[in-house]
Design a protein around this motif. Sequence first.
Motif, PDB file in Angstrom:
ATOM      1  N   PHE A 111       1.293  -0.965   0.552  1.00 11.18           N
ATOM      2  CA  PHE A 111       0.211   0.063   0.076  1.00 11.18           C
ATOM      3  C   PHE A 111       0.550   1.361  -0.202  1.00 11.18           C
ATOM      4  O   PHE A 111       1.472   1.581   0.654  1.00 11.18           O
ATOM      5  CB  PHE A 111      -0.762   0.271   0.984  1.00 11.18           C
ATOM      6  N   LYS A 112       1.316   2.344  -0.699  1.00 10.36           N
ATOM      7  CA  LYS A 112       1.281   3.242  -0.954  1.00 10.36           C
ATOM      8  C   LYS A 112       1.027   4.438  -0.929  1.00 10.36           C
ATOM      9  O   LYS A 112      -0.234   4.523  -1.443  1.00 10.36           O
ATOM     10  CB  LYS A 112       1.770   2.882  -2.649  1.00 10.36           C
ATOM     11  N   ASN A 113       2.068   5.130  -0.291  1.00 13.13           N
ATOM     12  CA  ASN A 113       2.012   7.047  -0.174  1.00 13.13           C
ATOM     13  C   ASN A 113       0.834   6.641   0.754  1.00 13.13           C
ATOM     14  O   ASN A 113       0.428   7.481   0.681  1.00 13.13           O
ATOM     15  CB  ASN A 113       1.202   6.967  -1.762  1.00 13.13           C
ATOM     16  N   ILE A 114       0.976   6.535   1.725  1.00 15.62           N
ATOM     17  CA  ILE A 114      -0.326   6.323   3.151  1.00 15.62           C
ATOM     18  C   ILE A 114      -0.277   7.609   3.457  1.00 15.62           C
ATOM     19  O   ILE A 114       1.117   7.256   4.644  1.00 15.62           O
ATOM     20  CB  ILE A 114      -0.591   4.719   4.020  1.00 15.62           C
ATOM     21  N   LYS A 115      -1.125   8.675   3.832  1.00 15.17           N
ATOM     22  CA  LYS A 115      -0.502   9.614   4.685  1.00 15.17           C
ATOM     23  C   LYS A 115      -1.184   9.816   6.206  1.00 15.17           C
ATOM     24  O   LYS A 115      -0.828  10.628   6.727  1.00 15.17           O
ATOM     25  CB  LYS A 115      -0.039  11.116   3.778  1.00 15.17           C
ATOM     26  N   LYS A 116      -2.159   9.472   5.253  1.00 12.10           N
ATOM     27  CA  LYS A 116      -3.517  10.226   6.798  1.00 12.10           C
ATOM     28  C   LYS A 116      -4.196   8.433   7.278  1.00 12.10           C
ATOM     29  O   LYS A 116      -4.764   7.880   5.705  1.00 12.10           O
ATOM     30  CB  LYS A 116      -3.852  10.840   6.340  1.00 12.10           C
ATOM     31  N   ALA A 202      -8.219  -0.435   2.630  1.00 11.98           N
ATOM     32  CA  ALA A 202      -8.497  -0.931   3.939  1.00 11.98           C
ATOM     33  C   ALA A 202      -7.813  -2.208   4.675  1.00 11.98           C
ATOM     34  O   ALA A 202      -7.477  -3.207   3.022  1.00 11.98           O
ATOM     35  CB  ALA A 202     -10.339  -0.834   4.165  1.00 11.98           C
ATOM     36  N   PHE A 203      -8.414  -2.340   5.952  1.00 11.09           N
ATOM     37  CA  PHE A 203      -7.319  -3.649   6.204  1.00 11.09           C
ATOM     38  C   PHE A 203      -8.039  -4.395   7.524  1.00 11.09           C
ATOM     39  O   PHE A 203      -8.679  -3.345   8.544  1.00 11.09           O
ATOM     40  CB  PHE A 203      -5.626  -2.878   7.005  1.00 11.09           C
ATOM     41  N   ASP A 204      -7.995  -5.188   7.781  1.00 10.79           N
ATOM     42  CA  ASP A 204      -8.778  -5.680   9.059  1.00 10.79           C
ATOM     43  C   ASP A 204      -8.109  -6.715   9.647  1.00 10.79           C
ATOM     44  O   ASP A 204      -7.334  -7.990   8.728  1.00 10.79           O
ATOM     45  CB  ASP A 204      -9.936  -6.504   8.166  1.00 10.79           C
ATOM     46  N   VAL A 205      -7.848  -6.907  10.990  1.00 17.28           N
ATOM     47  CA  VAL A 205      -6.775  -7.561  11.566  1.00 17.28           C
ATOM     48  C   VAL A 205      -7.214  -9.008  11.844  1.00 17.28           C
ATOM     49  O   VAL A 205      -6.930 -10.162  11.995  1.00 17.28           O
ATOM     50  CB  VAL A 205      -6.807  -7.176  13.448  1.00 17.28           C
ATOM     51  N   ILE A 206      -8.789  -9.653  11.530  1.00 20.32           N
ATOM     52  CA  ILE A 206      -9.323 -10.481  11.290  1.00 20.32           C
ATOM     53  C   ILE A 206      -8.709 -11.329  10.417  1.00 20.32           C
ATOM     54  O   ILE A 206      -9.108 -10.599   8.812  1.00 20.32           O
ATOM     55  CB  ILE A 206     -10.738 -10.560  11.610  1.00 20.32           C
ATOM     56  N   TYR A 207      -8.873 -13.001  10.250  1.00 21.26           N
ATOM     57  CA  TYR A 207      -8.154 -13.185   9.393  1.00 21.26           C
ATOM     58  C   TYR A 207      -8.590 -14.976   9.393  1.00 21.26           C
ATOM     59  O   TYR A 207      -9.289 -15.371  10.124  1.00 21.26           O
ATOM     60  CB  TYR A 207      -6.838 -13.793   9.055  1.00 21.26           C
ATOM     61  N   LEU A 216     -17.394  -4.615   2.399  1.00 18.82           N
ATOM     62  CA  LEU A 216     -17.920  -3.215   2.530  1.00 18.82           C
ATOM     63  C   LEU A 216     -17.093  -3.139   1.593  1.00 18.82           C
ATOM     64  O   LEU A 216     -17.586  -2.146   0.877  1.00 18.82           O
ATOM     65  CB  LEU A 216     -18.430  -2.563   3.645  1.00 18.82           C
ATOM     66  N   CYS A 217     -15.827  -3.728   2.091  1.00 18.61           N
ATOM     67  CA  CYS A 217     -14.258  -2.857   1.141  1.00 18.61           C
ATOM     68  C   CYS A 217     -14.246  -3.150  -0.032  1.00 18.61           C
ATOM     69  O   CYS A 217     -14.032  -2.841  -1.195  1.00 18.61           O
ATOM     70  CB  CYS A 217     -13.449  -3.108   1.604  1.00 18.61           C
ATOM     71  N   LYS A 218     -15.101  -4.386  -0.311  1.00 23.51           N
ATOM     72  CA  LYS A 218     -15.883  -4.471  -1.637  1.00 23.51           C
ATOM     73  C   LYS A 218     -16.378  -4.377  -2.727  1.00 23.51           C
ATOM     74  O   LYS A 218     -15.622  -3.399  -3.814  1.00 23.51           O
ATOM     75  CB  LYS A 218     -15.756  -5.722  -1.610  1.00 23.51           C
ATOM     76  N   LYS A 225      -6.915  -5.176   3.496  1.00 24.87           N
ATOM     77  CA  LYS A 225      -5.939  -7.536   3.326  1.00 24.87           C
ATOM     78  C   LYS A 225      -6.975  -7.070   4.315  1.00 24.87           C
ATOM     79  O   LYS A 225      -7.066  -6.454   5.222  1.00 24.87           O
ATOM     80  CB  LYS A 225      -4.413  -7.069   3.100  1.00 24.87           C
ATOM     81  N   ASP A 226      -6.779  -8.437   4.216  1.00 25.02           N
ATOM     82  CA  ASP A 226      -6.999  -8.885   5.716  1.00 25.02           C
ATOM     83  C   ASP A 226      -5.807  -9.803   6.964  1.00 25.02           C
ATOM     84  O   ASP A 226      -4.903  -9.318   6.694  1.00 25.02           O
ATOM     85  CB  ASP A 226      -7.703 -10.761   5.473  1.00 25.02           C
ATOM     86  N   GLY A 227      -5.642  -9.646   8.250  1.00 18.82           N
ATOM     87  CA  GLY A 227      -4.752 -10.351   8.945  1.00 18.82           C
ATOM     88  C   GLY A 227      -3.747 -11.482   8.806  1.00 18.82           C
ATOM     89  O   GLY A 227      -2.807 -11.433   9.719  1.00 18.82           O
TER      90      GLY A 227
END
Length: 262
Positions: A111-116, A202-207, A216-218, A225-227
Amino acid sequence: MKFLAVFGNPISHSKSPRMHNNAIKSLGLDAIYTRYLLNDEKLLKEKLLSLKLSGANITVPFKNEALKIADFKDDMAVKIGSANTLIIGENGKISAYNTDAPGFLQSISTFKNIKKALILGAGGTSKALAFALLDKGVEVFVANRSKERLKEFSFCQNSLYSDLNEKKFDIVINSTSVGLKDDTLPCDEALLKELLRESIYAFDVIYGKETPFIKLCKNFNLQYKDGLEMLLWQGVFAFELFFNIKNKQELIKKYMLEALNL
């Protein structure tokens, strides 16, 4: 032979023994990794020493205690206030590390250029993720249902979900366990849709499960990504510490992933 273990309560669900033992076997190392159910956190140090362990992973709810009992404390573990990896020297001295933070960063390296970033939830995991991102110069916001937990996040911007004025973030992260055993979302659906509509990642720690958050992300065609990779990478970094191994990260990850797929 090295004896290693993961401590937690509950602990029977832990995939760490499967991951580590497959990597140990595949790399031809002389060690064994098991799990230990601990009922009293005050006995953590005593058990580590009496079992003559060379190292241990620590999971819920003993990560804070793991840091307290250490003689040496890695800077990131001190910042976060918890440790998930302990190394026990022959002299009985304990060194504490947190591999959750670097494991998370490695898992989102594409995931590139994440600033916030916005982190949903204010538990122990969210603190590790927040410090990891701050360490990379990312502006971090933490949002939660209740005010009490937010007191521990004075080091970054924080808010109740209902008071969240900022809605545009590069990445939205679900750090809660909401959605693991039911079909609920970490926050109000209308708010979450507004947040995801403005986000890139988006990222979810659950895997191991397509959570309502991921669904919802889809819908918003986000890169997500998931966890799973976070689980793998924190294991890889712990493994490196256990065996003082360098330059074999991808190989260790490969063997750990093989174990999870069995």
